[in-house]
Design an enzyme around this catalytic site. Structure first.
Site, mmCIF file in Angstrom:
data_model
loop_
_atom_site.group_PDB
_atom_site.id
_atom_site.type_symbol
_atom_site.label_atom_id
_atom_site.label_comp_id
_atom_site.label_asym_id
_atom_site.label_seq_id
_atom_site.Cartn_x
_atom_site.Cartn_y
_atom_site.Cartn_z
ATOM 1 N N TYR A 141 84.751 21.824 32.355
ATOM 2 C CA TYR A 141 84.814 20.554 31.621
ATOM 3 C C TYR A 141 86.113 19.883 32.049
ATOM 4 O O TYR A 141 87.186 20.177 31.545
ATOM 5 C CB TYR A 141 84.789 20.801 30.114
ATOM 6 C CG TYR A 141 85.015 19.551 29.277
ATOM 7 C CD1 TYR A 141 84.339 18.375 29.547
ATOM 8 C CD2 TYR A 141 85.921 19.564 28.211
ATOM 9 C CE1 TYR A 141 84.555 17.233 28.795
ATOM 10 C CE2 TYR A 141 86.140 18.429 27.453
ATOM 11 C CZ TYR A 141 85.456 17.271 27.745
ATOM 12 O OH TYR A 141 85.679 16.133 26.994
ATOM 13 N N ASP A 182 80.748 18.901 33.315
ATOM 14 C CA ASP A 182 81.155 17.506 33.124
ATOM 15 C C ASP A 182 82.411 17.269 33.956
ATOM 16 O O ASP A 182 83.486 17.755 33.630
ATOM 17 C CB ASP A 182 81.420 17.249 31.636
ATOM 18 C CG ASP A 182 81.787 15.801 31.348
ATOM 19 O OD1 ASP A 182 81.882 15.003 32.305
ATOM 20 O OD2 ASP A 182 81.993 15.468 30.167
ATOM 21 N N HIS A 306 75.554 13.077 26.114
ATOM 22 C CA HIS A 306 75.195 13.473 27.474
ATOM 23 C C HIS A 306 73.781 14.038 27.462
ATOM 24 O O HIS A 306 73.255 14.422 26.414
ATOM 25 C CB HIS A 306 76.147 14.546 28.012
ATOM 26 C CG HIS A 306 77.556 14.070 28.203
ATOM 27 N ND1 HIS A 306 78.153 13.961 29.442
ATOM 28 C CD2 HIS A 306 78.501 13.694 27.300
ATOM 29 C CE1 HIS A 306 79.394 13.538 29.301
ATOM 30 N NE2 HIS A 306 79.628 13.371 28.010
#
Length: 569
Positions: A141, A182, A306
């Site tokens: 992330y 991400d 998302h």
């Protein structure tokens, strides 16, 4: 073999149960980001899921921030797992290793990069064409670059560099590498709904890093063959990148437009597909060319800002005999070695607790137990005498009062109590002159009421009455009833007038929201917003179009209507 990555925006996204959500994704390895849970708040239902083994990385600086987790089915259990990218968080066997050269980072910087819980690495054995190979999956992330905090921009770039160093070191060691999660940067213009400045779009530092990290020579040929009129300039000025990894989605869908994975929930942008593609599955070039069968996004899956991204490989995973030490089932709070305070506050099902067989006590002890159960008061006194005799002289012993009355439950404090006549009588005056009672027309009513009271008193059992307190006479009860009748009651009209005046006063001070004006394009009532960004306009209110945010060319999207709310309205 199928893998899925999803920024869930909080582990509470799985409201219907985490196992149900994991099963619905139908994948062997599921990597989630932004769990927003720290180790002390991680519960057993989330950490240990039937049929899966999980690996978490927590934020150590802030609560409810960042965090990633990897869930592997028991049929694809990894043989090694590690938290973080630097190796500083690894203090056990079963680590992945291959930390490369980290001399370009200072020790304090390395610690900060791994302090926010942004990476979990798992290593698996695979069978590809009857040949055993190793695949390393890095769940990340990546930080977001806050435009108002320049230090976060540098932090994001340093995290990118550290990720690239670690991934290339593992690849050099002979293992295939998959990086998914991400990344918080849209790579090309086709991955963004509305690039703010097309000329400087590629000058973004994050996009520059992606250009050097990714390899797209093969994709360029496919893209030029399938070029459409809608995007003639997407790749004409882009150089050929010679990185060691491939964006698997663009590898299979080089020209698909409007393929986004993140939308703003504040503006309802998902309704108009006004978003960006910042969630990726990167694979080394050889693995992508030989083993990847497909990769795509899942915009139909809701529950977060998302959507998931999946990839499918032809190779099969070989499970390890047991999970590596990083697995959550080995944590002391879940392995039965340590208990949380919350465990003592949760109601436990008594049916699941089987009483352990108790060994028989010696005859004298069992006989003593029977005596205490039959006569608990006498046994208490006996124990009290024994404890008093054991106290040495010169020290004051605690005096334990043994009450013969049973102890009441907490519920008894909330139940209405019986009227205690003796306490009412004790509140009466001890001496009262009968001549003080004035005669009135209501004296007959008072006397009849007092007779009713006295008759009700006579029905109370004698053991309820306390003989140690004086009892009130009939005349005393008459006097009390007279005082209650003579006491003035508040006027209803005055109370209503006071309430009305108070209502007018507060209405004059507290204004409700002003009526929303219609927007100029759609003619629909606008929505009221408040500025939350720090600055001269912070706290001010304004009206905007009520429709979701979208591209300017979309007639169903929000128009550009804007109006400040004037003060005093």
């Amino acid at each position: 073999m199928k893998i899925v990555t999803w920024n869930i925006n909080g582990i509470r996204t799985f409201r219907g149960g985490i196992k149900k959500a994991l099963d619905s994704l139908d994948a062997d390895i599921i990597c989630v980001q932004e769990t927003k849970v720290t180790r002390d708040l991680l519960d057993e239902r989330t950490a240990i899921v039937d049929g899966y083994n999980s690996y978490f990385s927590f934020s150590r600086g802030r609560s409810g921030y960042s965090g990633v987790a990897t869930y592997c089915k028991d049929s694809v259990t990894p043989f090694a797992a590690e938290e973080g990218l630097t190796g500083l968080l690894t203090n056990h066997e079963g680590a992945v290793g291959c930390y490369a050269d980290q001399t370009q980072f200072c020790s304090e910087e390395l610690q900060l990069l791994d302090n926010e819980g942004r990476a979990v690495i798992t290593q698996h054995k695979t069978m590809c064409q009857d040949k055993e190979q190793t695949v390393t999956i890095i769940n990340v992330y990546c930080p977001r670059a806050d435009p108002e905090k320049p230090e976060r921009k540098q932090f994001k770039l340093q995290f990118y560099k550290l990720l690239q160093c670690r991934a290339e070191a593992i690849l050099k060691d002979g293992s295939h590498v998959i990086i998914l999660g991400d990344v918080n940067t849209s790579h090309r213009q086709i991955d963004h709904c509305d690039p703010s400045d097309i000329e400087d779009f590629g000058e973004n530092p994050g996009r520059k890093w992606l250009n050097g990290f990714l390899h797209d020579d093969g994709q360029r040929e496919e893209r030029q063959d399938d070029k459409t009129d809608e995007e003639p300039e997407v790749t004409s000025t882009e150089p050929i990148h010679s990185g060691k990894f491939v964006d698997t989605f663009r590898y299979f869908h080089p020209t698909r437009p409007n393929a986004f994975t993140c939308w703003s929930t504040l503006t309802g942008a998902r309704q108009t597909n006004y978003g960006t593609r910042i969630d990726y599955i990167f694979a080394d070039c050889q693995l992508a060319a030989e083993q990847f069968l497909a990769a795509d996004i899942m915009p139909e899956v809701e529950g977060s800002d998302h959507c998931p991204v999946w990839g499918k490989l032809s190779c099969s995973l070989v499970p390890s005999s047991k999970p590596p030490p990083l697995c959550t089932r080995y944590l002391p709070e879940f392995a039965g070695k340590q208990q949380k305070l919350s465990r003592f506050l949760v109601k436990v099902d008594q049916k699941s607790i089987c009483p352990e067989p108790r060994e028989a006590l010696p005859g004298s002890q069992e006989e003593e137990e029977r005596r205490e159960n039959l006569k608990p008061i006498d046994a208490g006194k006996k124990r009290l005498l024994t404890s008093d005799a054991a106290v040495p002289k010169g020290k004051k012993a605690k005096i334990v009062k043994v009450s013969s009355k049973p102890q009441g439950s907490l519920l008894s404090f909330f139940k209405p109590k019986l009227t205690n006549v003796s306490s009412t009588e004790a509140s009466c005056e001890k001496t009262l002159n009968p001549d003080e009672v004035a005669s009135s027309p209501n004296s007959q009513k008072v006397s009849s009421t007092s007779e009713a009271v006295s008759s009700a008193t006579s029905t109370v059992p004698e053991d309820v009455l306390d003989a140690s307190q004086p009892q009130c006479t009939k005349e005393e009860n008459d006097k009390q009833m007279k005082r209650k009748q003579l006491s003035p009651e508040p006027s209803v009209g005055k109370t209503d007038s006071k309430k009305g005046a108070s209502l007018v006063f507060w209405k004059s001070i507290l204004h409700g929201p002003p009526p929303p004006p219609p927007c100029k394009v759609h003619g629909e009532p606008c929505v009221l917003r408040t500025v939350k960004k720090e600055g001269p306009n912070m706290g001010k209110q304004f009206f905007v179009c009520c429709r979701p945010q979208g591209h300017a060319s979309n007639p169903e999207a929000r128009c550009n209507f804007f109006m400040w709310v004037e003060k005093g309205k």
